[in-house]
Design an enzyme around this catalytic site. Structure first.
Site, PDB file in Angstrom:
ATOM      1  N   ASP A  24      -4.199   2.644   4.919  1.00 41.97           N
ATOM      2  CA  ASP A  24      -5.118   1.496   5.015  1.00 41.97           C
ATOM      3  C   ASP A  24      -4.815   0.481   6.117  1.00 41.97           C
ATOM      4  O   ASP A  24      -3.654   0.097   6.299  1.00 41.97           O
ATOM      5  CB  ASP A  24      -5.073   0.668   3.719  1.00 41.97           C
ATOM      6  N   GLU A 204     -10.209   0.119  -5.324  1.00 38.73           N
ATOM      7  CA  GLU A 204      -9.136  -0.323  -4.431  1.00 38.73           C
ATOM      8  C   GLU A 204      -9.718  -1.184  -3.301  1.00 38.73           C
ATOM      9  O   GLU A 204     -10.914  -1.137  -3.019  1.00 38.73           O
ATOM     10  CB  GLU A 204      -8.436   0.904  -3.806  1.00 38.73           C
TER      11      GLU A 204
HETATM   12  C1  FRU Z   1      -5.764   2.705  -0.789  1.00 36.76           C
HETATM   13  C2  FRU Z   1      -4.410   2.509  -1.431  1.00 36.76           C
HETATM   14  C3  FRU Z   1      -4.266   1.081  -1.928  1.00 36.76           C
HETATM   15  C4  FRU Z   1      -2.790   0.876  -1.944  1.00 36.76           C
HETATM   16  C5  FRU Z   1      -2.349   1.671  -0.735  1.00 36.76           C
HETATM   17  C6  FRU Z   1      -1.005   2.321  -0.892  1.00 36.76           C
HETATM   18  O1  FRU Z   1      -5.809   3.758   0.109  1.00 36.76           O
HETATM   19  O2  FRU Z   1      -4.249   3.430  -2.489  1.00 36.76           O
HETATM   20  O3  FRU Z   1      -4.881   0.840  -3.161  1.00 36.76           O
HETATM   21  O4  FRU Z   1      -2.434  -0.459  -1.835  1.00 36.76           O
HETATM   22  O5  FRU Z   1      -3.323   2.665  -0.519  1.00 36.76           O
HETATM   23  O6  FRU Z   1      -0.563   2.874   0.310  1.00 36.76           O
END
Ligand code: FRU
Length: 490
Positions: A24, A204
């Site tokens: 992300d 998320e």
């Molecule tokens: C989204 C996610 C978030 C989390 C991160 C962990 O892709 O699953 O919810 O904070 O990636 O790397």
């Protein structure tokens, strides 16, 4: 750049980390004339692992300078996704008078001290030197809830009307809103989403911001973006939805009925995207992670894994079914445009494809096509001896299709070869397509940004030609402009 950034499949005008795993985008903020991009980063492997925040800066969101890792895991756990803001008024007390700095609000993903049960809590770090070095707040974590396992990805913004910081947080399959006057103490405000939108997976990476509708100041709506994790069962894997509504500083009210799901992107590879904070010229600019949890750990790159989408300006427009998010690559993308050639007014006869020797690998294509009597028409790009990617309009089913079943390497995941479908409506029998083709991705924007389809592809051969085709009747090419694009890694 030396050898790096020339590897097989290496994106040439999208951000990717020099090496190792990225997911992300995090903490995007504009400060002291720099756009910051932090990102979920695992410096020890090309697969996901204990998360750090990698860091890059840019003057234009296109050309990036990679900086050292900004945030490392600590006693509270790994550093999951989150946001960053400029604390202009020193509400935290972290800064000196008249010397505002950056505050990052992120999820500490660890385990409870007295058990090995995982926990996700929100923490702060601040920087007094434009994000070069960071201090973790000694009062961390600042927000926890022992009852919820998935409790993460805080996106924070200043809400001027209530003079409060607002946090949207992904909490299981809802978004919980908190408010604060100092970023350190948070108060529950409301919870949204029990019944609205898609619940195909865990929610998320939310975002919440206001935009004028049809460019009219005074007529604004709030947009809530929510990414939905892969649950292994859906066709698409992880993807991103959004809601349009009202927000009063406490509660978000969805304008659409519960059954309506609005997708931000109809391609498989745009996930966990959020927008920049503190951009001063009024634009709302978004960037997404150009991958999908279904196969992100398997894509066939060696030295690094994953890239970001092009940064996109988001606006709201009233179209047929209501108010929708429109997305367009930021205007700064003009800085990588090289030679172009323009072709006009051609006719594609039924079954007689037109082909052009386009052997550049980095191109933008702008094309307007008009259905005369055909039922299916479109373009074949990245066309070589044995590989191609097809972007077409299925007139009978009102669909834009992006077919990557023969696009190159795909056997790293059975979910990868696919035909991606987006709803499309022809206007006066016409459709406008804007395509950005990088080494291992295409982004399609249809009808001036009403529809976006972002898709990875892994062609192992170089593109030789561009083909325009029309089936079951005639299609007219109203306009065709092909622009060669430059690499950003020099
Ligand atoms: C989204 C996610 C978030 C989390 C991160 C962990 O892709 O699953 O919810 O904070 O990636 O790397």
């Amino acid at each position: 750049m030396t050898q790096t950034y020339k590897e097989k499949y290496r994106p040439q005008f999208h951000f990717s980390p020099q090496e190792k795993w990225m997911n992300d985008p995090n903490g995007m903020v504009f400060f002291n004339d720099e756009y910051h991009l932090f990102y979920q980063y695992h410096p020890f492997s090309t697969t996901w692992g204990p998360m750090h925040w990698g860091h890059a800066v840019s003057k234009d969101m296109i050309h990036w300078e990679q900086l050292p890792i900004a945030l490392y895991p600590d006693e509270h756990g790994a550093v999951f996704s989150g946001s960053a803001v400029v604390d202009w008024k020193n509400t935290t007390g972290f800064f000196e008078e008249n010397q505002p700095g950056l505050v990052a609000i992120y999820t500490s993903a660890g385990t409870y001290p007295d058990s090995d049960r995982t926990c996700q809590r929100q923490s702060l770090a601040y920087s007094k030197d434009s994000g070069r070095t960071w201090v973790k707040y000694e009062g961390n974590p600042v927000l926890s809830d022992i009852a919820i396992t998935d409790f993460r990805d805080p996106k924070v913004f200043w809400h001027e009307e209530t003079r409060k910081w607002v946090m949207v947080l992904a909490t299981g399959q809802t978004i919980t809103i908190y408010t604060s006057s100092n970023l350190k103490e948070w108060e529950f405000a409301s919870e949204f989403g029990h019944k609205s939108g898609s619940h195909d997976g865990v929610w998320e990476c939310p975002d919440l911001f206001k935009l004028p509708v049809d460019g009219e100041q005074g007529n604004e709506k709030w947009v809530m973006i929510v990414s939905i994790g892969d649950n292994g069962e859906t066709k698409e894997g992880s993807r991103t939805q959004y809601f349009i509504g009202e927000f009063d500083g406490i509660t978000f009210v969805n304008d659409n009925d519960e059954a309506t799901t609005l997708w931000l992107d109809y391609g498989r590879d745009n996930y966990a995207g959020v927008s920049w904070s503190d951009i001063q010229d009024g634009r709302r600019i978004y960037i997404g992670w150009m991958s999908n949890w279904r196969y992100a750990n398997q894509v066939p790159t060696k030295e690094w894994r994953s890239a970001m989408t092009l940064p996109r300006e988001l606006t709201l427009a009233t179209i047929r079914d209501g108010i929708r998010v429109i997305q367009k690559p930021v205007k700064e993308v003009n800085s990588i445009k090289l030679e172009n050639f323009v072709l006009q007014e051609m006719t594609i006869e039924s079954g007689k494809a037109l082909s052009f020797p386009v052997n550049k690998q980095l191109i933008e294509i702008n094309i307007e096509l008009e259905k005369e009597s055909s039922n299916q028409f479109g373009l074949v790009i990245r066309h070589s001896e044995t590989e191609n990617t097809k972007v077409s309009i299925d007139v009978l089913n009102d669909l834009l299709l992006v077919d990557r079943t023969q696009s190159g390497e795909y056997n790293f995941s059975s979910s990868f070869p696919s035909v991606q479908e987006a709803p499309i409506v022809l206007k006066n029998n016409r459709v406008k397509l804007q395509l950005f083709m990088d080494t291992s991705s295409i982004e399609v924007f249809a009808n001036d940004g009403e529809i976006a389809v972002t898709s990875l592809i892994f062609p192992s051969e170089l593109s030789k030609e561009l083909v325009l085709f029309s089936n079951d009747g005639i299609t007219n090419v109203v306009d065709l402009k092909i622009t060669e694009l430059d690499t950003i890694w020099k």
